[in-house]
Design an enzyme around this catalytic site. Sequence first.
Site, short mmCIF file in Angstrom:
data_model
loop_
_atom_site.label_atom_id
_atom_site.label_comp_id
_atom_site.label_asym_id
_atom_site.label_seq_id
_atom_site.Cartn_x
_atom_site.Cartn_y
_atom_site.Cartn_z
CB CYS A 229 2.80 6.05 -1.96
SG CYS A 229 1.29 5.86 -3.04
CG ASP B 80 3.39 9.01 -0.46
OD1 ASP B 80 3.94 9.27 -1.49
OD2 ASP B 80 2.19 8.83 -0.12
CB CYS C 245 1.15 10.30 -5.03
SG CYS C 245 0.13 10.01 -3.72
CB CYS D 114 -2.72 9.95 0.61
SG CYS D 114 -1.85 8.93 -0.95
#
Lengths: 218, 185
Positions: free
Chosen positions: B65, B67, B91, B134
């Site tokens: 992502c 991240d 995100c 996540c």
Amino acid sequence: MLVRLGLARPRTFFQLRSIVSTHGLTRKCPKCSSPLSTPLPACANCWSISAVPNDTPYHDIFSLPSGGNAFKIDTSLLKQRFREAQSVCHPDTWASKGENEEEAAQILSSLVNHAYQTLSNPLSRLDYILKTNGLPFAEDDRVEDTDFLANVLMMHEDLQEAESQQEVERIESEIEEQMSEGIDEVERLIGEQKWEQAKELGLKLRSLEGVRRASRNK
Amino acid sequence: MFRSAISRTILNASRPAVSRVTVRPALTRAYHEKVISHYERPRNVGSLPKNDIDVGTGLVGAPACGDVMKLQIRVDENGVISDVKFKTFGCGSAIASSSYMTERVKGLTLEEAGKIKNTEIAKELCLPPVKLHCSMLAEDAIRSAIRDYRSKRADMANPKQSGFIDVTQSAVTGETVATAHPGQN
């Protein structure tokens, strides 16, 4: 779900198989044997067209060399080959030739599009090459280099706190510089078939891509 | 600079993939209210001084992502997490997962905090299956912070000794003896 959305029932495998060519990519029409202008089985001589399997190597679709260094791609040649491929299998051209032909053209054309998008972007190209060599990116992949991560975090913070367009541009140019260095390095690693290392570097490039995305939303 | 940073780790083998337990897929909405609440009003955002001896820093990156997550803990003398801060760029689910994690670990011992599973976060926030990673990142972040704290303490308990010279004088004879103790490094 499909029914509720009013979409046609997807064709079964057997129905689909009749329009998928099993001949591989030869430059000869499987039906009338006349020479083809692209590797795709779409013949303007006898108006026969068939889809090709989804796992057809993307490089083959555009007659690009895949031996040697698959990452190294002549982007203007790719673009030219893409246009040629799209022109022979464009669904509009085949709409009047029959239902099977139109569907085969649609399948072929979307594969051509997807292959082009994949190969033209360096990160998705790397992803594709790694996948074909058994090392796909996965969700639980982690960047292990904490110094690098600290640097990425700092760029995010700088970007968040940037108050002028110049500051944003300075960060963007730093991202571009690091990415282009990284992509050169990836090309070298793929050339030497160092897949693991190419993947690790690819993960870092993806982190930088995250900063680039953030800067575009700024 | 980038080149040296990348080539250094390129040579390090990546760690083996950890198998994860998947949770029951969340229904309907992609983002549950709890995610939105943690996303819109993330708790404990910020930084702790990373050089403090009682602070552990976890820095993890999940490029799927794009991240990047930093999670820091301050640990009191009883081994209890007294303060937590995080910064996550990614995100909404990644931000919510780390925000939730900071609330969850405050007041816990390191051992308790290290046992928190990503499945708990995912369940609590009703993360959809595509966002499970996540919550895995938040789990990795707290573990990495605990590891950092522990290795700092271990370094402190066993510091590299610098050299010194021991000088003694006998009260009886008045003789002076000097003994050199060279440093260990």
